[in-house]
Motif scaffolding. Structure first.
Motif, short mmCIF file in Angstrom:
data_model
loop_
_atom_site.label_atom_id
_atom_site.label_comp_id
_atom_site.label_asym_id
_atom_site.label_seq_id
_atom_site.Cartn_x
_atom_site.Cartn_y
_atom_site.Cartn_z
N THR A 20 -4.59 6.14 -6.03
CA THR A 20 -5.50 6.84 -5.13
C THR A 20 -6.37 5.83 -4.39
OG1 THR A 20 -5.57 8.76 -6.58
CG2 THR A 20 -7.33 8.56 -4.94
N LEU A 21 -6.51 6.02 -3.08
CA LEU A 21 -7.38 5.17 -2.29
C LEU A 21 -8.84 5.40 -2.69
CD1 LEU A 21 -7.71 3.22 0.15
CD2 LEU A 21 -7.85 5.25 1.60
N TYR A 79 -6.96 0.51 -4.48
CA TYR A 79 -6.19 1.67 -4.94
C TYR A 79 -6.27 1.71 -6.47
CZ TYR A 79 -4.34 2.45 -0.30
OH TYR A 79 -4.22 2.74 1.04
N GLN A 139 -8.57 3.29 6.41
CA GLN A 139 -7.52 2.74 5.56
C GLN A 139 -6.94 1.45 6.13
OE1 GLN A 139 -4.27 5.40 4.90
NE2 GLN A 139 -3.40 4.23 3.22
N ILE A 170 0.84 -1.20 0.00
CA ILE A 170 0.00 0.00 0.00
C ILE A 170 0.87 1.25 0.00
CG2 ILE A 170 -1.54 1.36 1.47
CD1 ILE A 170 -2.99 -1.22 2.15
N GLN A 221 0.88 4.15 -3.02
CA GLN A 221 0.72 5.59 -2.78
C GLN A 221 1.90 6.37 -3.34
OE1 GLN A 221 0.18 5.39 1.50
NE2 GLN A 221 -2.03 5.64 1.32
#
Length: 462
Positions: free
Chosen positions: A27-28, A76, A68, A18, A22
């Motif tokens: 993008t989450l 993502y 998160q 993760i 990022q």
């Protein structure tokens, strides 16, 4: 098209992958971010509120976790809008990659999804396109994929080399999770012009990916129309027939429609990108977890791997209680398509077989533990009886006050035997105590690790 590549992550790699995503501008994905409704679907819109309301609340918590770090499907996404071209012996097919998803899941699993669109080609070419792009390993001289003058043997090679170079470092290559050897799962929706109803033979061809034969002609891998109808029966979703039909298979979920797919025809794309996509991901997750448990079971040495057996039992129970609900979608339409997907994956049968095998292990382990406990009880009983008869009466008076070692030199064989019994008994009890404390600590440590890897609801909420 949505091409879905399942993968297994290395132990404790979910957090690091993760962080990596990022760093490379993924993008989450969150349902409360309405700006993302138009971000990833090539001009189409996904209504987040409708997607959330499509599933039961507990299922939505898994698919769309609020925080998160919550256990669940952490998605993502990245917008690409990259043009490419598939070159085969029979066709040249331009296409556009709209976006990419990388989703991390409990049990160390994950999915990579590519959203791709093609236009104005023949029906057979679209089948060939799906069959070529789903391959994880290219076949020599069969096809190539062109991006800006650079060619790649597969779409996965392009994604890794151009977009996510470090991603394979997080994969656990020891676990083979492909639903079909070296090929991705395909979800597709095709609009057919110039017809008022769906031809079931075309639906069968699309579902079994029958494109061109060796001579370059369209083909179907069955000649018997009754056989084709039998294969379609029970796996076809015809609620919207005759204008739209869906077919679920082990390696694909396909939809054919005579309606034109536009940005305003939101019902078709809402199902495709939202409802059916997440129902499909959830079913794939179920199948892969069960396959993973079954694969781990096959590698167990039953007499040596007691901790692994306990781990598998915990995983199955955690999977059942946290993820394996009977009904997931809230609407009748969702329940119908979800049941078809589960049926095509044979999930219920796989679950029953896995559960039966593991619980036979439990029975074996219980019998083994009972035998060991009986033997331990016999040994301790013998020690207790012998110590009571000999030891406490024959030499314990020599242990009072200052112990004189010279007394032991004059002992007879019975007294030496009593000394051996007492001190060996102390050693046995001490060893059992240390072993018990060690197992207790290992159980606590292992359970915390198992919880971190599996249970989405393990954290206490304020």
């Amino acid at each position: 098209f949505q091409f879905i590549f399942p993968f297994s992550l290395k132990a404790n790699a979910s957090r690091t992958v993760i962080d990596y995503l990022q760093d490379i501008n993924f993008t989450l994905f969150r349902l409360d971010d309405v700006d993302l409704e138009n971000a990833y679907y090539g001009g189409f819109r996904l209504n987040h509120r409708e997607v959330e309301n499509y599933f039961l609340p507990l299922t939505a918590n898994i698919l769309f976790p609020i925080a998160q770090l919550e256990k669940g499907f952490q998605r993502y996404s990245k917008k690409l809008n990259v043009d490419g071209q598939l070159n085969t012996e029979h066709s040249t097919i331009p296409f556009k990659i709209h976006s990419i998803d990388i989703i991390t899941c409990p049990f160390g699993l994950g999915f990579l999804t590519l959203r791709i669109e093609i236009q104005t080609i023949s029906f057979t070419q679209s089948i060939e396109f799906a069959e070529c792009l789903r391959k994880i390993k290219g076949e020599p001289n069969s096809f190539e994929i062109d991006f800006d003058g650079c060619t790649y043997p597969t779409i996965i090679n392009f994604i890794v080399s151009r977009l996510c170079q470090q991603l394979p470092n997080f994969f656990n290559n020891d676990e083979v999770l492909f639903l079909e050897k070296e090929k991705m799962f395909v979800q597709s929706l095709l609009s057919i012009e110039g017809t008022e109803s769906i031809n079931l033979v075309d639906l069968y061809r699309f579902g079994t990916l029958c494109g061109y034969d060796s001579t370059g002609k369209p083909y179907v891998n069955a000649n018997n129309s009754e056989f084709i109808l039998h294969c379609l029966q029970g796996y076809t979703y015809d609620r919207f027939a005759p204008t739209s039909n869906y077919l679920t298979q082990q390696n694909c979920l396909v939809g054919l429609t005579t309606s034109e797919i536009t940005a305003h025809s939101c019902s078709q794309t809402q199902r495709f990108y939202g409802f059916y996509y997440y129902a499909l991901l959830l079913s794939l997750f179920h199948k892969l977890v069960l396959l993973k448990i079954a694969n781990s079971y096959s590698a167990i040495h039953i007499e040596q791997d007691k901790q692994k057996i306990e781990s598998l039992l915990y995983q199955l129970n955690s999977f059942t209680s946290n993820y394996f609900y009977t009904v997931y979608p809230l609407t009748s339409e969702g329940q119908e398509i979800f049941k078809l997907i589960r049926k095509s994956f044979r999930i219920d049968q796989l679950y029953a077989n896995t559960k039966e095998i593991l619980f036979s292990l439990v029975k074996y382990e219980d019998n083994n533990v009972a035998k060991n406990d009986s033997m331990l009880l016999l040994v301790l009983t013998l020690y207790t009886v012998i110590c009571g008869i000999f030891s406490m009466n024959l030499f314990t008076h020599d242990l009072q006050g200052n112990i004189k070692l010279d007394h032991f030199k004059s002992y007879n064989p019975f007294e030496y035997f009593a000394v051996f019994i007492v001190f060996s008994g102390i050693i046995v009890v001490g060893t059992l105590a240390i072993k018990g404390i060690t197992q207790w600590y290992q159980n606590i440590t292992n359970r915390k690790k198992w919880v971190r890897n599996t249970v989405w609801s393990s954290k206490k909420k304020n």
